[in-house]
Design a protein around this motif. Structure first.
Motif, PDB file in Angstrom:
ATOM      1  N   LYS A   1       0.861  -0.998  -0.008  1.00 27.80           N
ATOM      2  CA  LYS A   1       0.012   0.141   0.092  1.00 27.80           C
ATOM      3  C   LYS A   1       1.078   1.271  -0.116  1.00 27.80           C
ATOM      4  O   LYS A   1       0.680   2.235  -0.854  1.00 27.80           O
ATOM      5  CB  LYS A   1      -1.056  -0.134   1.446  1.00 27.80           C
ATOM      6  N   MET A   2       1.812   1.413   0.794  1.00 32.31           N
ATOM      7  CA  MET A   2       2.884   2.325   0.660  1.00 32.31           C
ATOM      8  C   MET A   2       3.584   2.779  -0.515  1.00 32.31           C
ATOM      9  O   MET A   2       3.824   3.715  -0.752  1.00 32.31           O
ATOM     10  CB  MET A   2       3.776   2.290   1.987  1.00 32.31           C
ATOM     11  N   ILE A   3       3.979   1.393  -1.207  1.00 32.43           N
ATOM     12  CA  ILE A   3       4.346   1.616  -2.349  1.00 32.43           C
ATOM     13  C   ILE A   3       3.622   2.180  -3.382  1.00 32.43           C
ATOM     14  O   ILE A   3       3.808   3.200  -4.243  1.00 32.43           O
ATOM     15  CB  ILE A   3       5.095   0.201  -2.919  1.00 32.43           C
ATOM     16  N   GLU A   4       2.485   1.650  -3.479  1.00 31.57           N
ATOM     17  CA  GLU A   4       1.313   2.016  -4.144  1.00 31.57           C
ATOM     18  C   GLU A   4       0.910   3.735  -4.241  1.00 31.57           C
ATOM     19  O   GLU A   4       1.025   4.545  -5.118  1.00 31.57           O
ATOM     20  CB  GLU A   4       0.031   1.245  -3.950  1.00 31.57           C
ATOM     21  N   ALA A   5       1.254   4.274  -2.771  1.00 34.94           N
ATOM     22  CA  ALA A   5       0.859   5.516  -2.630  1.00 34.94           C
ATOM     23  C   ALA A   5       2.225   6.232  -3.105  1.00 34.94           C
ATOM     24  O   ALA A   5       2.001   7.370  -3.661  1.00 34.94           O
ATOM     25  CB  ALA A   5       0.952   5.568  -1.009  1.00 34.94           C
ATOM     26  N   GLY A   6       3.455   5.822  -3.156  1.00 38.58           N
ATOM     27  CA  GLY A   6       4.561   6.436  -3.619  1.00 38.58           C
ATOM     28  C   GLY A   6       4.587   6.622  -4.994  1.00 38.58           C
ATOM     29  O   GLY A   6       4.982   7.579  -5.485  1.00 38.58           O
ATOM     30  N   VAL A   7       3.835   5.390  -5.574  1.00 38.22           N
ATOM     31  CA  VAL A   7       3.733   5.568  -7.106  1.00 38.22           C
ATOM     32  C   VAL A   7       2.770   6.772  -7.540  1.00 38.22           C
ATOM     33  O   VAL A   7       2.875   7.396  -8.471  1.00 38.22           O
ATOM     34  CB  VAL A   7       3.218   4.426  -7.756  1.00 38.22           C
ATOM     35  N   ALA A   8       1.657   6.735  -6.660  1.00 40.48           N
ATOM     36  CA  ALA A   8       0.659   7.802  -6.883  1.00 40.48           C
ATOM     37  C   ALA A   8       1.299   9.071  -6.790  1.00 40.48           C
ATOM     38  O   ALA A   8       0.608  10.342  -7.169  1.00 40.48           O
ATOM     39  CB  ALA A   8      -0.474   7.453  -6.036  1.00 40.48           C
TER      40      ALA A   8
END
Lengths: 461, 102
Positions: free
Chosen positions: A386-393
């Motif tokens: 989830k944190m990685i996805e947020a980083g991509v966003a």
């Protein structure tokens, strides 16, 4: 004195390379991180052979070969430093820095052969950081190096020949293997059958594989496993999974994961060697020519670190890696180079053909195992999917920017455990191929080094 | 962890001090293997969350087995070999600056 060749790693590829270089009269230094030669395939083979002897146990043909290879290496006059950890290879591959017995040294050999082998593909699944979870390879190492087996009920989970081999070895040693959960399905076998004709080029390899499959098949084997979760608070308690339309749970104390092998490319990356993405096998590997030379002159890549072909092929590519070096140093003639070289290249090709069959069966089920939600991806920094996805966003368009934003890959393992999964998430979110994901830079030291050791580093020319 | 099948042991057993207690280890085996055999619960805690961790890869890659060995912190216990009279401590979180000066 400057060494003609420094070989990094004393597995099948490194040992074969060092012996071949010695035969050609080159000065060779082998740097190996383990306490004894053999690599992971023949880990602690000398002690293992001794244990088999005193217990009148049978040594397999493969292990017998490994013991013979190691003995030949010990009897040669090649210098080998065990428990030597290479912490840097400079860009362009001119200088190697390593730690040995608490001291740091830098050397400048005429050529380098990287034979650092493979690593098990780190595959983040819920609960994989719990005590009690290890890789199947780790269990094999325990068995080999100290004759110990994990206590309690063991579940093996994942895919690949090594998973089956580990299950077999653990059962033979008296371990309590309660289940073998394979992600492999019938569809994988159907697809692989297309490669069967080429596998016939290495019938022994094929036969060994089929025998292993037949021996490990039992009522405790489940196929087409997906939706896996390892459950427990402070320790593994159970594994939950889906097979068919059923969701099942297995109580257990130990979970051994294995999702195939990928080349260990940290050193080629440090040196700046060109890499290529294999979209079939889903891993990066260094670009090499027919003589195992990377894009950097006199930096050769031998064995599985150059692409996963197994121990037998590793010896072949190890020998092959020496030829161009020997020719440049005028230790062999052009005709010797051609004669020996062409034979080895043909043999290596034969193994590559056979490997395609196995690779097709045991294709990593990455699409079904893409980490989501609260699954820890980066173990060192505890960065979740989830944190990685947020980083991509938030605009991270590669692993380098992601590292800066969410710290994935910032910890002591230097991204070795998370970079593949991180890249897979990036690829999915950005809608671009995994091969087009920019990798984070590998920076020295890749092994723990104190300021004091760095300050007292000895440069030997 | 235990060797369940009766077999003649080729290793010499040596004492090893772990967390102040004496345990028996096999000379030459990875330190992590000796610790796992006697203390399978955990060998360290994550510096980020404090959750329990134990050796994962046993081949020097994952850094999950970092422990303080003979006073030096941040040592990979899977790469270090057991010698006579070693002193090993769990590393809880990051290394402390007071531990070890080498």
């Amino acid at each position: 004195m400057s060494w003609d060749v420094v070989v990094i790693g004393a597995g099948p590829a490194g040992l074969a390379a060092a012996l071949q270089a010695g035969e050609f009269g080159l000065s060779v230094l082998v740097l190996d991180e383990q306490p004894a030669p053999g690599g992971q395939r023949f880990r602690a083979i000398e002690a293992f052979e001794q244990r088999c002897l005193v217990n009148q146990a049978h040594l397999s043909n493969e292990d017998n070969h490994g013991a013979t290879l190691t003995r030949a290496f010990r009897r040669s006059d090649i210098t080998c430093l065990s428990q030597a950890s290479v912490w840097d290879v400079s860009p362009g591959g001119r200088q190697i820095s390593y730690l040995h017995q608490g001291r740091s040294y830098s050397i400048r050999p005429k050529a380098i052969i990287v034979a650092t082998g493979a690593i098990e593909r780190p595959t983040p699944i819920p609960g994989w950081t719990l005590p009690g979870v290890m890789t199947a390879g780790a269990a094999q190492i325990l068995l080999r190096t100290s004759g110990r087996i994990p206590e309690g009920r063991i579940v093996l989970l994942g895919c690949g020949p090594l998973l089956l081999l580990a299950a077999q070895q653990l059962r033979d040693a008296g371990a309590n293997v309660v289940a073998l959960l394979q992600t492999t399905s019938l569809a994988d076998f159907a697809r692989a059958s297309l490669h069967l004709p080429s596998a016939m080029w290495a019938p022994k390899l094929l036969l060994d594989g089929l025998k292993l499959f037949a021996r490990t098949a039992s009522n405790r084997t489940v196929s087409s496993v997906r939706g896996v979760k390892i459950l427990g608070e402070n320790q593994v308690r159970s594994v939950e999974y889906v097979a068919g339309s059923q969701s099942e749970t297995f109580d257990c104390d130990v979970v051994l994961l294995h999702f195939g092998l990928i080349p260990n490319i940290q050193i080629p990356r440090l040196a700046g060697a060109e890499l290529k993405w294999d979209d079939e096998l889903k891993f990066w590997q260094p670009v090499t020519d027919d003589w195992q030379e990377s894009s950097i002159e006199n930096l050769m890549i031998a064995g599985d670190s150059g692409g996963i072909l197994g121990a037998e092929a590793a010896e072949i590519s190890g020998k092959l890696a020496v030829l161009k070096i020997a020719r440049r140093l005028d230790a062999i003639s052009e005709s010797t180079l051609e004669k020996i070289g062409r034979n080895l290249q043909r043999e290596r090709h034969r193994y590559a053909m056979a490997r395609a069959f196995m690779d097709a069966i045991y294709r990593p089920p990455l699409d079904r195992f893409l980490p989501i939600a609260d699954t820890v991806v980066c173990r060192c920094e505890e960065v979740t999917a989830k944190m990685i996805e947020a980083g991509v966003a938030n605009g991270a368009d590669g692993t380098r920017r992601l590292k800066a934003r969410v710290r994935a890959g910032m910890g002591p393992c230097r991204g070795q455990m998370c970079s593949m999964a991180t890249a897979a998430i990036l690829s999915k979110k950005l809608g671009i191929g995994a091969g087009d994901i920019e990798l984070a830079t590998v920076r020295p030291p890749i092994r723990p080094l104190t300021i004091g050791q760095l300050a007292e580093n000895a440069l030997e020319d | 962890m235990s060797a369940q099948r009766e077999s003649i042991e080729i290793f010499r057993t040596v004492p090893l001090c772990f967390q102040g207690d004496m345990i028996t280890a096999k000379e030459g085996e990875p330190v992590a293997a000796a610790i796992l055999a006697t203390h399978p619960d955990f060998t360290g805690k994550s510096p980020v969350s404090g959750r329990r961790r134990s050796p994962y890869c046993m081949m020097g890659l994952c850094f999950e087995c970092l422990m303080e060995i003979d006073g030096i912190p941040n040592q990979r216990a899977c790469v270090a070999s057991v010698r006579m009279n070693m002193t090993v401590r769990k590393q809880i979180g990051t290394r402390s600056f007071s531990a070890g000066s080498k």
